[in-house]
Design a protein around this motif. Structure first.
Motif, PDB file in Angstrom:
ATOM      1  N   THR A 198      62.177  34.341  21.112  1.00  0.00           N
ATOM      2  CA  THR A 198      62.858  33.809  22.302  1.00  0.00           C
ATOM      3  C   THR A 198      64.214  33.189  21.951  1.00  0.00           C
ATOM      4  O   THR A 198      64.946  32.776  22.840  1.00  0.00           O
ATOM      5  N   ALA A 199      64.536  33.120  20.658  1.00  0.00           N
ATOM      6  CA  ALA A 199      65.826  32.566  20.223  1.00  0.00           C
ATOM      7  C   ALA A 199      66.922  33.616  20.358  1.00  0.00           C
ATOM      8  O   ALA A 199      66.741  34.774  19.961  1.00  0.00           O
ATOM      9  N   TRP A 200      68.073  33.233  20.891  1.00  0.00           N
ATOM     10  CA  TRP A 200      69.164  34.187  21.082  1.00  0.00           C
ATOM     11  C   TRP A 200      69.728  34.674  19.748  1.00  0.00           C
ATOM     12  O   TRP A 200      70.222  35.801  19.644  1.00  0.00           O
ATOM     13  N   GLN A 201      69.603  33.837  18.706  1.00  0.00           N
ATOM     14  CA  GLN A 201      70.114  34.244  17.403  1.00  0.00           C
ATOM     15  C   GLN A 201      69.388  35.470  16.852  1.00  0.00           C
ATOM     16  O   GLN A 201      69.989  36.264  16.117  1.00  0.00           O
ATOM     17  N   THR A 202      68.118  35.632  17.197  1.00  0.00           N
ATOM     18  CA  THR A 202      67.348  36.786  16.723  1.00  0.00           C
ATOM     19  C   THR A 202      67.972  38.085  17.208  1.00  0.00           C
ATOM     20  O   THR A 202      68.166  39.032  16.428  1.00  0.00           O
ATOM     21  N   TYR A 203      68.291  38.137  18.486  1.00  0.00           N
ATOM     22  CA  TYR A 203      68.869  39.359  19.065  1.00  0.00           C
ATOM     23  C   TYR A 203      70.347  39.490  18.694  1.00  0.00           C
ATOM     24  O   TYR A 203      70.854  40.603  18.570  1.00  0.00           O
ATOM     25  N   ALA A 204      71.003  38.344  18.497  1.00  0.00           N
ATOM     26  CA  ALA A 204      72.412  38.389  18.102  1.00  0.00           C
ATOM     27  C   ALA A 204      72.568  38.954  16.691  1.00  0.00           C
ATOM     28  O   ALA A 204      73.442  39.787  16.442  1.00  0.00           O
TER      29      ALA A 204
END
Length: 308
Positions: A198-204
């Motif tokens: 759910t962390a945006w950094q993962t997808y970024a």
């Protein structure tokens, strides 16, 4: 923990070097592309050796993630400078051209210089999660430079200059990917799998990593490995060090420690320049030479013989 981080970082450098060489070999097999064509990725997907190269990159990402969990960004990413000598050594094995004496001296300069610089700087500390404002600044600056370098590369013909521009753009992408990965892996370590996804950094970091990979594939097809690899390796290390200090507030020693740090960096640069001057005949013709056949299937080789 610091020792474990260094071990994982070295393993990541070796794995990434192997992946780079195999991807370079695959890029020489597929038809030449004049610009950023998605057809290049499709052609590579149908090349078996490319999958082995990607497997090396996957293992490198796993080792890199483990290194970033156990150590500072300013320690882990500079160790990736070792990817350059590893890549050229592996190139010698893959393309059956051994490293010459001058090359070994350059490798020694890189290893000794990196060890000296890191021991003197002794990066430590830092925040686990940078504030949103710093993330925004880092994303804008790094993303903007990647776009500018890619645009500059498109204006140049196939050759060393184009490969260097694309290699530098890829380096920025990989440094930013590492910074994002460090945040994401910390979230996984402290918040679990649910927080990680759910962390945006993962997808970024996944998105930026794909962009960096695309730039790297074009860099490897645009010119010889010794043109793109120094820009990629040194750029990644220096930008990651900057991101570690500015984004994660990691500290490095100053004062008189700057003398051995500068000396170490100088040795690394000397080694990289030495390796870059080794002649390369990795299948991409030198500027002014006759191009390969349209099939792009001519045999690749690395000529690391000494120049006069």
């Amino acid at each position: 923990m610091a020792t474990l981080s260094v071990v994982f970082a070295v393993l990541a450098a070796v794995s990434n070097a192997l992946g780079t060489v195999l991807q370079r070999r695959a890029a020489l097999i597929v038809p030449q592309s004049d610009g950023f064509q998605l057809q290049l990725m499709w052609d590579l997907l149908r090349t078996p050796i490319w999958f082995f190269g990607i497997l090396g990159v996957v293992f490198a990402a796993v080792f890199q993630g483990l290194a970033l969990v156990t150590g500072p960004l300013a320690v882990v990413q500079p160790i990736f400078v070792l990817e350059l000598p590893f890549a050229l050594l592996i190139s010698g094995l893959v393309f059956r051209k051994p490293m010459v004496r001058r090359g070994w001296l350059s490798v020694a300069c890189i290893v000794v210089g990196l060890g000296t610089a890191l021991a003197a700087a002794s990066p430590s500390g830092g925040e686990l999660q940078p504030p949103a404002a710093l993330w925004l600044l880092a994303l804008v600056c790094c993303g903007g430079m990647m776009v500018l370098l890619a645009g500059a590369a498109l204006k140049r013909p196939v050759g060393r200059a184009r490969a260097a521009c694309l290699g530098t753009a890829a380096a920025i992408g990989y440094a930013l990917t590492a910074a994002l990965m460090k945040s994401a892996t910390d979230t996984l370590d402290h918040g679990g799998v649910g927080a990680f996804f759910t962390a945006w950094q993962t997808y970024a970091f996944a998105a930026v990593g794909v962009c960096a990979l695309f730039l790297l594939e074009n860099a490897m097809q645009a010119g010889p490995l010794v043109a793109s690899q120094p820009a990629l390796t040194l750029g990644d290390a220096l930008i990651s060090l900057s991101l570690g200090v500015t984004l994660y507030s990691e500290s490095v020693r100053a004062g008189w420690w700057l003398l051995p740090e500068i000396f170490g960096v100088g040795l690394v640069l000397l080694g990289v320049v030495g390796l870059s001057r080794l002649q390369s005949g990795t299948g991409v013709p030198a500027e002014g030479a006759q191009p390969e056949s349209e099939s792009g299937s001519s045999e690749a080789s690395v000529d690391v013989s000494e120049t006069a």
